[in-house]
Design an enzyme around this catalytic site. Structure first.
Site, PDB file in Angstrom:
ATOM      1  N   GLU A 192       0.827  -1.205   0.000  1.00 40.13           N
ATOM      2  CA  GLU A 192       0.000   0.000   0.000  1.00 40.13           C
ATOM      3  C   GLU A 192       0.858   1.250   0.000  1.00 40.13           C
ATOM      4  O   GLU A 192       1.788   1.372   0.792  1.00 40.13           O
ATOM      5  CB  GLU A 192      -0.904  -0.013   1.240  1.00 40.13           C
ATOM      6  CG  GLU A 192      -2.331   0.337   0.954  1.00 40.13           C
ATOM      7  CD  GLU A 192      -3.023  -0.673   0.046  1.00 40.13           C
ATOM      8  OE1 GLU A 192      -3.198  -0.371  -1.144  1.00 40.13           O
ATOM      9  OE2 GLU A 192      -3.387  -1.747   0.530  1.00 40.13           O
ATOM     10  N   THR A 219       3.001   2.063  -2.060  1.00 42.23           N
ATOM     11  CA  THR A 219       4.320   1.781  -2.636  1.00 42.23           C
ATOM     12  C   THR A 219       4.345   2.072  -4.123  1.00 42.23           C
ATOM     13  O   THR A 219       5.419   2.285  -4.688  1.00 42.23           O
ATOM     14  CB  THR A 219       4.704   0.310  -2.408  1.00 42.23           C
ATOM     15  OG1 THR A 219       3.611  -0.531  -2.819  1.00 42.23           O
ATOM     16  CG2 THR A 219       5.008   0.035  -0.948  1.00 42.23           C
ATOM     17  N   LEU A 233     -11.834  -0.471  -3.399  1.00 39.52           N
ATOM     18  CA  LEU A 233     -11.733  -1.579  -4.355  1.00 39.52           C
ATOM     19  C   LEU A 233     -11.539  -1.069  -5.775  1.00 39.52           C
ATOM     20  O   LEU A 233     -11.683  -1.803  -6.734  1.00 39.52           O
ATOM     21  CB  LEU A 233     -12.982  -2.456  -4.279  1.00 39.52           C
ATOM     22  CG  LEU A 233     -13.268  -3.052  -2.888  1.00 39.52           C
ATOM     23  CD1 LEU A 233     -14.505  -3.934  -2.931  1.00 39.52           C
ATOM     24  CD2 LEU A 233     -12.070  -3.835  -2.370  1.00 39.52           C
ATOM     25  N   SER A 244     -12.751   3.406  -9.515  1.00 39.53           N
ATOM     26  CA  SER A 244     -12.262   4.377 -10.498  1.00 39.53           C
ATOM     27  C   SER A 244     -11.453   3.691 -11.601  1.00 39.53           C
ATOM     28  O   SER A 244     -11.646   3.974 -12.796  1.00 39.53           O
ATOM     29  CB  SER A 244     -11.411   5.444  -9.811  1.00 39.53           C
ATOM     30  OG  SER A 244     -10.329   4.868  -9.106  1.00 39.53           O
ATOM     31  N   GLU A 284      -6.610   9.545 -14.187  1.00 44.20           N
ATOM     32  CA  GLU A 284      -6.851   9.738 -12.761  1.00 44.20           C
ATOM     33  C   GLU A 284      -6.008  10.881 -12.208  1.00 44.20           C
ATOM     34  O   GLU A 284      -6.482  11.705 -11.419  1.00 44.20           O
ATOM     35  CB  GLU A 284      -6.579   8.446 -12.000  1.00 44.20           C
ATOM     36  CG  GLU A 284      -6.988   8.507 -10.556  1.00 44.20           C
ATOM     37  CD  GLU A 284      -7.811   7.317 -10.100  1.00 44.20           C
ATOM     38  OE1 GLU A 284      -8.100   7.248  -8.910  1.00 44.20           O
ATOM     39  OE2 GLU A 284      -8.163   6.466 -10.927  1.00 44.20           O
ATOM     40  N   ASP A 304      -3.677   0.227  -9.479  1.00 44.01           N
ATOM     41  CA  ASP A 304      -5.072  -0.123  -9.693  1.00 44.01           C
ATOM     42  C   ASP A 304      -5.349  -0.404 -11.167  1.00 44.01           C
ATOM     43  O   ASP A 304      -6.032  -1.367 -11.521  1.00 44.01           O
ATOM     44  CB  ASP A 304      -5.985   1.001  -9.213  1.00 44.01           C
ATOM     45  CG  ASP A 304      -5.871   1.246  -7.723  1.00 44.01           C
ATOM     46  OD1 ASP A 304      -5.225   0.440  -7.024  1.00 44.01           O
ATOM     47  OD2 ASP A 304      -6.421   2.255  -7.259  1.00 44.01           O
TER      48      ASP A 304
END
Length: 389
Positions: free
Chosen positions: A31, A33, A132, A135, A167, A179
């Site tokens: 997370e 990273t 989750l 986007s 994004e 993501d």
């Protein structure tokens, strides 16, 4: 999704129509990273955003969704003026698909006048605000659909980069590429071990089902927004820490560098740096442990990841801590918050037979604390972006 690029719809007489989808993701470990050029280990899930695309002959793009009664329509030629300078003129949800269209045209070099206009109608069962990556699902579905219909021929890594640019610049959220890569590259029953610097990705079997395990998502219903200050402040601290240490990114540090970092930095910057450096190591350890020993052996790494996010990166909230602590006490192999933080969901690796008991325990703990009832469900590692029809 087909590998050969179809003929652009502008060259046909009748409108082209089709349906594409892309999944949300759960990050097993790794997370904050990704934007530090580090390592992450997410997997795509069965919850997806779908888009129905129909071409039109007026060089405009219209986006509509089941979660907003108002459609948004602009000329394709106007996207370059809207993003990023005038993005605030567009309602936030529509910046994701319109931003993906803009970034796709930028990446491919295609002239907006050379591609057909489109109507994009979205629906989704990816829980919004749960960490989750709803986007990335909308960006991935948009990019996959337009790449096919416009005949641009970009590969999946390039489409993930399109989603990240949308994004970052069209929405204004300073996220990394994890993501989007998970949503584009997902495989059934496997995770995506990603080097965020080289974008080299390895498919790693997770082995949950053979081990009799399930991955439980505990959505706290505490909503968050990455485009607000907390996320950006954490990223700025990471950049500051890398500059102090004289490295391009925190990826270039190891746990052995932390004593020197502690001497050079203020306490807050150091703790932000320590989280990222140790989290990178936990990702590497998790992948190696999975390959050597299987999923039951990674619980302590999940637990340590949550402690680091709670104490060093300070992105947890009381609801997330309660979900994690309760799941562990009820028998979970390991548990941690997942996603960008400040709300959203936690995950727990749980024996199949204990799923009802862990669920009940977390629901009771939330009720006793006076919190909003959580939404608790299992997820299955699933396929990435694709054409569905």
């Amino acid at each position: 999704m087909t590998t050969a690029a179809p003929t652009p719809a502008a060259q046909t007489d009748a409108p082209t129509a089709g349906t594409w989808s892309a999944p949300g993701r759960v990050n097993l470990i790794g997370e904050h990273t990704d934007y530090n050029d580090g390592f992450v280990f997410p997997f795509a899930i069965e919850y997806r955003t779908s888009v129905r695309l129909t071409t039109r002959d007026d060089a405009r793009i219209r986006v509509a969704s089941t979660f907003d009664p108002d459609a948004v329509e602009v000329a394709l030629a106007d996207l370059a003026a809207l993003f990023p300078a005038r993005r605030d003129e567009i309602v936030e949800w529509a910046r994701y698909p319109l931003g993906a269209a803009w970034a796709l045209l930028q990446a491919s070099g295609a002239d907006p006048a050379s591609v057909p206009g489109v109507d994009l109608d979205f629906s989704s069962d990816v829980p919004v605000g749960a960490g989750l990556s709803s986007s990335a699902a909308i960006e991935g579905a948009t990019a996959a659909a337009l790449n096919d219909v416009w005949g641009l021929g970009l590969d999946r890594v390039a489409l993930a980069q399109v989603g990240r640019r949308a994004e970052n610049e069209a929405v204004g959220a300073p996220t990394g590429i994890m993501d989007q890569m998970a949503s584009m590259l997902g495989r059934a029953d496997a995770g995506t071990f990603l080097d965020c610097r080289s974008l080299e990705a390895q498919v790693v079997e997770l082995g949950f089902a053979p081990a009799g395990l399930a991955l439980l998502v505990m959505d706290t219903k505490v909503t968050h927004a990455h485009s607000t200050g907390g996320y950006g402040e954490r990223r700025a601290a990471c950049e500051r820490g890398a500059a102090i240490m004289g490295v391009p990114a925190l990826r270039d540090l190891t746990p052995a560098d932390l004593p020197r970092a502690a001497e050079l930095m203020d306490d807050v910057t150091f703790r932000r740096v320590r989280h990222v450096v140790t989290e990178d190591q936990r990702v590497l350890d998790a992948v190696a442990t999975l390959r050597a020993e299987g999923p039951r052996a990674i619980g302590h790494l999940l637990d340590a990841s949550h402690v680091s996010m709670r104490d060093d990166f300070e992105i947890s909230v009381p609801e997330l801590d309660l979900a994690v602590d309760t799941a562990r006490a009820a028998g979970a192999v390991g548990a941690r918050m997942t996603g960008g933080g400040f709300g959203g969901a936690a995950i727990a690796l749980v024996d199949l037979g204990l799923v009802p008991a862990v669920t009940d325990a977390v629901e009771k703990a939330f009720a006793d604390a006076g919190y909003t009832a959580p939404h608790i469900f299992t997820v299955t590692p699933s396929e990435g972006a694709r054409r569905d029809g």
